[in-house]
Design an enzyme around this catalytic site. Structure first.
Site, PDB file in Angstrom:
ATOM      1  N   CYS A  15      69.667  13.264  28.867  1.00 46.87           N
ATOM      2  CA  CYS A  15      69.155  12.384  29.705  1.00 46.87           C
ATOM      3  C   CYS A  15      68.308  11.685  29.604  1.00 46.87           C
ATOM      4  O   CYS A  15      67.711  11.192  28.601  1.00 46.87           O
ATOM      5  CB  CYS A  15      68.451  14.199  30.480  1.00 46.87           C
ATOM      6  SG  CYS A  15      67.498  14.706  29.265  1.00 46.87           S
ATOM      7  N   CYS A  60      65.022  14.630  26.512  1.00 48.10           N
ATOM      8  CA  CYS A  60      65.673  13.296  26.987  1.00 48.10           C
ATOM      9  C   CYS A  60      65.058  12.059  26.579  1.00 48.10           C
ATOM     10  O   CYS A  60      64.123  12.412  25.199  1.00 48.10           O
ATOM     11  CB  CYS A  60      65.272  13.593  28.433  1.00 48.10           C
ATOM     12  SG  CYS A  60      66.104  14.589  29.627  1.00 48.10           S
TER      13      CYS A  60
END
Length: 298
Positions: A199, A117
């Site tokens: 993400c 992420c």
């Protein structure tokens, strides 16, 4: 009725002599005309085709082994031979203009790789700089820094219904009559997967030296931005970069960036934009250390 006899006038030639001359001219010109027609036909065919990369299978296998053994040993369990076979099965023995997303789905399902992420970097019309930046910031991933992107980067490939081999000559260009080529569909599929997997905070590097930094016709504008999941991605940072010494045609205040912001906000994702992101500007200045805009950074 008088019986007149007409004789050839001065300078006239018998018809048989003229026929011989015509045959001689045709004999000389016809091969030239045929050769010209063939040349024009070949040129037209080449203009609608692009050179396929030689030894695509060997290159893909070699890159896969390099990536999984040396660059990212955490992916050592990936079976490169199986990846190669699944990759080629998507397009060999098939119409090179009629490849589908489903053809590549087995490959997408086979290769498992997670990008951390906050480390996803998209790019549009700024490939070289984006790769230079991710090459220095090793924790950042462009699509071409992933396994699937790495093995196919800058390659051109296709199949042929008449053979079970990867074509080693010419592949058709993507155009209105051939919109689903093996290469273009591959990049659409892996770009979609790359975006869906992102993400946290994601980034996109855009080219402000172009008239429009953001284009809905680009892969980022037509595929990636629309496949960011709001439940996974909360922020998109856009970096509008300008060529050193070049013309600044677009910026964070331009209409194309406003359009991008609107698209992102409608997807409930926060948007921020920065012109000439400083760390990326440093990368540009490595090649232009004496330029005034670079001297200011030092």
């Amino acid at each position: 009725m008088p019986d007149y006899e007409f004789s050839p006038a001065s300078g006239d030639r018998p018809r048989s002599w003229i026929s011989k001359q015509v045959l001689i001219v045709l004999g000389v010109c016809l091969p030239v005309i045929l050769a010209l027609a063939i040349w024009v036909g070949v040129l037209t065919w080449r203009q609608s085709s692009m050179g396929a990369t030689d030894h695509v299978s060997a290159i893909v296998l070699g890159r896969c082994l390099t990536y999984t053994r040396n660059m990212h040993p955490e992916l050592r369990n990936q079976d490169c031979k199986k990846i190669l076979n699944t990759f080629t099965s998507a397009f060999v023995s098939k119409d090179p203009c009629n490849i589908t997303k489903e053809d590549y789905q087995p490959l997408i399902d086979l290769v498992t790789q997670t990008v951390p992420c906050n480390k996803t970097l998209f790019w549009s019309r700024s490939k070289e700089l984006a790769h230079q930046y991710s090459g220095i910031q090793k924790e950042m991933f462009t699509l071409e820094d992933t396994l699937l992107g790495y093995i196919a980067d800058n390659l051109v490939w296709c199949g042929d219904p008449r053979t079970s081999e990867v074509k080693e000559e010419f592949c058709p260009y993507r155009n209105e009559n051939c919109s689903s080529t093996a290469t273009s569909v591959f990049w659409t599929v892996v770009s979609q997967k790359f975006a869906e997997s992102a993400c946290g905070t994601v980034y996109v590097m855009l080219n402000g030296s172009r008239t429009t930094a953001f284009s809905k016709a680009s892969t980022f504008g037509s595929v990636e931005v629309f496949n960011l999941h709001p439940d996974r991605v909360h922020t998109l940072h856009a970096w509008v970069m300008h060529d050193i010494g070049g013309v600044e045609r677009d910026s964070c205040l331009g209409s194309s960036i406003k359009e991008l912001k609107s698209i992102v906000n409608q997807r409930n994702i926060s948007f921020f934009c920065q012109d000439d992101y400083r760390p990326a500007r440093f990368v540009q200045c490595v090649r232009h250390p004496e330029h005034p805009s670079c001297s200011v950074l030092m």
